[in-house]
Motif scaffolding. Structure first.
Motif, PDB file in Angstrom:
ATOM      1  N   THR A 113     -19.923   4.640  -1.330  1.00  0.00           N
ATOM      2  CA  THR A 113     -18.636   4.624  -2.507  1.00  0.00           C
ATOM      3  C   THR A 113     -18.516   4.336  -3.559  1.00  0.00           C
ATOM      4  O   THR A 113     -17.332   4.844  -3.961  1.00  0.00           O
ATOM      5  N   GLN A 157     -11.846   5.628   2.808  1.00  0.00           N
ATOM      6  CA  GLN A 157     -12.394   4.636   3.109  1.00  0.00           C
ATOM      7  C   GLN A 157     -13.819   4.441   3.055  1.00  0.00           C
ATOM      8  O   GLN A 157     -14.538   6.026   3.813  1.00  0.00           O
ATOM      9  N   PRO A 158     -14.614   3.411   2.119  1.00  0.00           N
ATOM     10  CA  PRO A 158     -16.393   3.880   2.815  1.00  0.00           C
ATOM     11  C   PRO A 158     -16.710   4.719   3.609  1.00  0.00           C
ATOM     12  O   PRO A 158     -17.661   5.729   3.728  1.00  0.00           O
ATOM     13  N   LEU A 204      -3.634   1.382  -7.323  1.00  0.00           N
ATOM     14  CA  LEU A 204      -3.961   1.529  -6.425  1.00  0.00           C
ATOM     15  C   LEU A 204      -5.435   1.974  -6.328  1.00  0.00           C
ATOM     16  O   LEU A 204      -6.225   1.584  -5.478  1.00  0.00           O
ATOM     17  N   VAL A 205      -4.997   3.660  -6.522  1.00  0.00           N
ATOM     18  CA  VAL A 205      -6.762   4.669  -6.125  1.00  0.00           C
ATOM     19  C   VAL A 205      -7.480   4.349  -7.696  1.00  0.00           C
ATOM     20  O   VAL A 205      -8.055   4.902  -7.756  1.00  0.00           O
ATOM     21  N   ARG A 244     -22.511  -6.143   9.889  1.00  0.00           N
ATOM     22  CA  ARG A 244     -23.726  -5.761   9.835  1.00  0.00           C
ATOM     23  C   ARG A 244     -25.002  -5.890   9.827  1.00  0.00           C
ATOM     24  O   ARG A 244     -26.258  -5.781   9.464  1.00  0.00           O
ATOM     25  N   PRO A 258      -8.022   7.544  -1.676  1.00  0.00           N
ATOM     26  CA  PRO A 258      -8.413   6.177  -1.354  1.00  0.00           C
ATOM     27  C   PRO A 258      -7.296   5.653  -0.586  1.00  0.00           C
ATOM     28  O   PRO A 258      -6.762   5.644  -0.873  1.00  0.00           O
ATOM     29  N   GLY A 259      -7.588   4.981   0.392  1.00  0.00           N
ATOM     30  CA  GLY A 259      -7.553   3.626   1.089  1.00  0.00           C
ATOM     31  C   GLY A 259      -7.033   4.420   2.473  1.00  0.00           C
ATOM     32  O   GLY A 259      -6.840   4.081   3.693  1.00  0.00           O
ATOM     33  N   MET A 311      -4.405  -3.721   2.838  1.00  0.00           N
ATOM     34  CA  MET A 311      -4.169  -2.813   1.262  1.00  0.00           C
ATOM     35  C   MET A 311      -5.565  -2.000   1.261  1.00  0.00           C
ATOM     36  O   MET A 311      -4.798  -0.910   0.927  1.00  0.00           O
ATOM     37  N   THR A 312      -6.345  -2.686   0.378  1.00  0.00           N
ATOM     38  CA  THR A 312      -7.257  -1.755   0.284  1.00  0.00           C
ATOM     39  C   THR A 312      -8.418  -1.178   0.696  1.00  0.00           C
ATOM     40  O   THR A 312      -9.045  -0.267   0.387  1.00  0.00           O
ATOM     41  N   MET A 313      -8.899  -2.140   2.222  1.00  0.00           N
ATOM     42  CA  MET A 313     -10.109  -1.925   2.455  1.00  0.00           C
ATOM     43  C   MET A 313     -11.137  -2.420   1.577  1.00  0.00           C
ATOM     44  O   MET A 313     -12.390  -1.824   1.367  1.00  0.00           O
ATOM     45  N   GLN A 341       0.663  -1.554   0.267  1.00  0.00           N
ATOM     46  CA  GLN A 341      -0.385  -0.040   0.228  1.00  0.00           C
ATOM     47  C   GLN A 341       0.904   1.345   0.171  1.00  0.00           C
ATOM     48  O   GLN A 341       0.922   2.510  -0.337  1.00  0.00           O
ATOM     49  N   GLN A 368     -23.677   2.756   2.688  1.00  0.00           N
ATOM     50  CA  GLN A 368     -22.259   2.528   3.030  1.00  0.00           C
ATOM     51  C   GLN A 368     -21.660   2.237   0.927  1.00  0.00           C
ATOM     52  O   GLN A 368     -20.562   3.012   0.692  1.00  0.00           O
ATOM     53  N   PRO A 380     -10.713   0.944  -4.002  1.00  0.00           N
ATOM     54  CA  PRO A 380     -11.448   2.489  -4.184  1.00  0.00           C
ATOM     55  C   PRO A 380     -13.130   1.700  -4.668  1.00  0.00           C
ATOM     56  O   PRO A 380     -13.163   0.734  -5.395  1.00  0.00           O
ATOM     57  N   GLY A 381     -13.985   2.599  -3.312  1.00  0.00           N
ATOM     58  CA  GLY A 381     -15.212   1.952  -3.670  1.00  0.00           C
ATOM     59  C   GLY A 381     -15.004   0.545  -3.564  1.00  0.00           C
ATOM     60  O   GLY A 381     -14.699   0.631  -2.507  1.00  0.00           O
ATOM     61  N   ILE A 382     -16.059  -0.157  -4.536  1.00  0.00           N
ATOM     62  CA  ILE A 382     -15.752  -1.429  -4.363  1.00  0.00           C
ATOM     63  C   ILE A 382     -14.678  -2.302  -4.838  1.00  0.00           C
ATOM     64  O   ILE A 382     -15.149  -3.709  -4.982  1.00  0.00           O
TER      65      ILE A 382
END
Lengths: 311, 414
Positions: free
Chosen positions: B389, B187-188, A166-167, A274, B244-245, A251-253, A140, B385, A256-258
């Motif tokens: 995102t 992050q989201p 990465l982004v 959730r 991002p991130g 690395m990215t959670m 990252q 979310q 970006p986005g999903i």
């Protein structure tokens, strides 16, 4: 009377035989019992429980009602799950094939009796000793456009250099593949190298006498001999694909986005954050079905058909 | 004979161990929470010290990560071995614990302490189930503060924005000067937090409640909602490419180091400014953006008390409740935590400017807006979310596509 006396010895014989059987097999059975119980209760039991829950409307706590396939129909219109499924296919194919190719090339390289072989071997295998979390964080930083590679190259004077995978939502999943390759190639190399070392010297001599070029020996003779090693490496890498989670989180959670979401993360998030046990277990069940669908033909070919052949 | 003496010796020994165990259990409270950062653990220590002063023994069970801690605590409650007291966020996280009778009500203490009068209504509503308090709120966090760097704004000759269209206009000016207009942890959940700040600021409190509370797709057809989404979309250009991130505290650091001008976050971000030696109102300011002075989205933390029949444990829990809401512990705890006291009747003049501003804003009930955690089940906020995102990270996604995604989230997860 006679008829009554005759069976007695047979019974006795049978019972001594039985006793002997018990004496020899009982310890083995007892020793295996805990494992068998763990497999039955923990693995199979939890698996069935998970499948059962995916047909319910459970949220925070498990609830044993029946909603049929409702969770599954939700799952397949869920953008995030669909992206996760696509990502795991991209990652799986590129990661396994990439690791095998890179690992094989590295193994061949080391097999050329290079100097300081020990150092190279350690260097290539080293990443595997690191956890996915460390790997993810390191990559990252390295790939972050504002901190890592891109900034360094730009500081060197190449102002227009851009490497922002990465982004970039379209490319981010490939950065996960790169980090995975870095992590996994060394192990593949070690396994294949062990195989290469086991190849008979005489084969090489014979090939040399026949004037076969080296690359041809590798592809047509050595590689087929390495088949068991390749299978071992593939199985090990494949388990890594299915459980891919920590690398993505570090690395990215998923961003970006999903863009880099994966099924295991989908399951974890829905189960634990959730409060949606039902949807999470439905996704887990789909993962299970996919793994079984991939494994079944292989198990069939390898064990069932192979057993039948001699008969 | 010998056997008998040996047996009785054993019994005696066991009895001794038993009673000593019991006396040590006197007011022994095992507290499960997820306050593990430096500021947070300093804050929880205030409660621990007060409880020790009151004659109790505080057994601290901190588990890093809210989700982990909640999972551990819920598993223990379901398994019949609960902690004495356990943290939750104000809101719906403990709904099912209440409906399954796993936590006790604290209505008697609430009546005696007049909680309904001294606490803001959104917080009361979020803790009361079927007319009874089932948890003890301990603080109020404002989630939609705009932290800004006073020097950057002064150098650019700009005033901190009051509304979102103003924010975008000054953001573009700042960007032209080479400053990152908005520092965002990409992050989201932080992208979603920014969206909520825009929604409550531009769309208003009622629209915010309609989206997260009623989850009625009709509100999405309101032109004002689309306008908000478009404003939110424009903010994408005000964030730097490294976002991002990024972790939220790294985003805060950009404002601290004069690299960025603005940062939306909850008041917990103050901890980062304090750690960097900065003072509220001097190096950085805090303000609410939105029409009519801005509303404050409030949430916070509560403690629940797992149901028990053990008289001793009940007495310990009662003592804990007393300690949590004691005015001194309230002020000291919240100073360290960055939040404000849940009791509106305590004197906040010893707290920092931002906390005083919070307190003043909340004194008018019209400014109190329930946080998403109070309005939506985690399932819906999670689905929102995902939608936010996706929209944020897909610059060519239109507001209409986003609205469709929100409609789907309301249908499938509402």
């Amino acid at each position: 009377m006679d008829s009554a006396t005759i069976p007695v010895p047979t019974v006795r014989a049978a019972s001594t035989q039985g006793r002997r059987l018990v004496r020899t097999r009982l310890p083995a059975a007892l020793a295996l019992l805990p494992t068998a119980l763990v497999v039955l209760v923990v693995y199979i039991g939890c698996m069935l429980w998970t499948v059962r829950l995916s047909f319910t409307s459970s949220t925070l706590l498990p609830k044993l009602d029946w909603v049929g396939l409702a969770q599954y129909s939700r799952l397949f219109v869920n953008d995030r799950f669909v992206t996760s499924a696509e990502n795991i296919v991209i990652f799986g194919v590129l990661f396994i094939s990439g690791c095998l190719i890179l690992g094989f090339l590295l193994a061949v390289f080391i097999d050329q009796n290079v100097r300081a072989e020990g150092i190279f071997r350690t260097v290539f295998l080293y990443p595997y000793a690191m956890s996915f979390v460390v790997t993810g964080v390191a990559w990252q930083w390295f790939l972050n456009p504002g901190l890592g590679l891109q900034k360094v190259v730009r500081d060197l004077g190449f102002e227009s250099f851009t490497f922002d995978w990465l982004v970039n939502p379209d490319m981010a999943i490939y950065t996960i593949v790169i980090a995975g390759l870095w992590h996994g190639s060394g192990l593949t190399m070690a396994i294949l190298l062990a195989g290469l070392r086991g190849v008979d010297e005489d084969l090489w001599k014979a090939a040399k006498v026949d004037g076969v070029p080296t690359w041809r020996v590798y592809t047509s003779i050595v590689l087929p001999l390495l088949r068991p090693m390749v299978v071992t490496a593939t199985v090990l890498l494949a388990t890594g694909v299915v459980k891919l989670y920590d690398l993505v989180v570090a690395m990215t959670m998923g961003g970006p986005g999903i863009a880099t979401e994966v099924p295991a993360k989908f399951v974890m998030d829905h189960l634990f954050e959730r409060n949606n046990i039902a949807l999470g277990t439905a996704a887990a069940t789909i993962m299970l079905i996919t793994v079984v669908a991939v494994l079944a033909p292989w198990v069939y070919a390898r064990y069932i058909r192979a057993q039948r052949r001699p008969a | 004979m010998r056997l008998k003496t040996r047996v009785s010796a054993y019994t005696l020994a066991i009895a001794l161990v038993w009673t000593s165990g019991a006396s040590a259990q006197q007011m022994k409270a095992e507290v499960l929470h997820w306050w593990t950062s430096a500021g947070e653990s300093a804050a929880v220590k205030v409660f621990a010290d007060q409880f020790t002063k009151a004659g109790g023994t505080w057994v601290d069970n901190a588990i890093a990560g809210g989700a982990n801690a909640r999972t551990a605590g819920i598993n223990r409650m379901v398994g019949g071995n609960p902690p004495t007291m356990m943290q939750f966020n104000t809101g719906k996280q403990f709904d099912e614990l209440v409906s399954n009778d796993l936590v006790r009500d604290v209505e008697a203490q609430a009546k005696a302490g007049k909680w309904r009068e001294i606490m803001p209504k959104p917080i009361v509503d979020a803790t009361v189930r079927e007319g009874k308090f089932y948890a003890v709120p301990v603080n109020i966090h404002g989630q939609n503060w705009l932290f800004y760097n006073t020097k950057v704004f002064a150098d650019a000759g700009l005033e901190p924005p009051k509304t979102f269209p103003e924010l975008i206009a000054s953001g573009e000016k700042l960007k032209a000067k080479g400053i990152i207009p908005i520092a965002l942890g990409g992050q989201p959940n932080w992208e979603h937090n920014l969206f909520r700040a825009a929604l409550v600021g531009h769309g208003g409190a009622d629209m915010f409640r309609a989206v997260y509370g009623k989850r009625d797709p009709k509100i999405l057809k309101d032109p004002k909602f689309k306008e908000t989404v478009e404003l939110f979309g424009k903010m994408r250009a005000l964030v730097d490419p490294g976002s991002p991130g990024r972790n939220w505290n790294d985003a805060t650091a950009l404002v601290i180091t004069n690299k960025a001008a603005m940062h939306f976050n909850g008041d917990w971000a103050k901890g980062e400014f304090i750690a960097a030696g900065q003072t509220a109102g001097k190096e950085y300011g805090c303000t609410l953006v939105g029409e009519g002075g801005g509303k404050l989205v409030i949430g916070g933390d509560v403690f629940v008390f797992p149901a028990t029949k053990d008289k001793n444990a009940l007495a310990t829990q009662d003592k804990l409740i007393e300690v949590l809401l004691d005015p001194t512990s309230q002020i000291e705890f919240n100073k360290k935590k960055g939040s404000i006291p849940v009791r509106m009747d305590v004197d906040v003049s010893s707290m920092d400017v931002c906390a005083q501003k919070s307190h003043a804003v909340l004194s008018d009930p019209a400014n109190q807006v329930e946080a998403m955690e109070l309005l939506s089940p985690p399932n819906f906020s999670g689905a929102m979310q995902d939608a936010v995102t996706q929209f944020w990270n897909t610059p060519n996604m239109s507001a209409d596509t986003f609205i469709e995604k929100v409609t789907a989230a309301m249908r499938d997860a509402g």
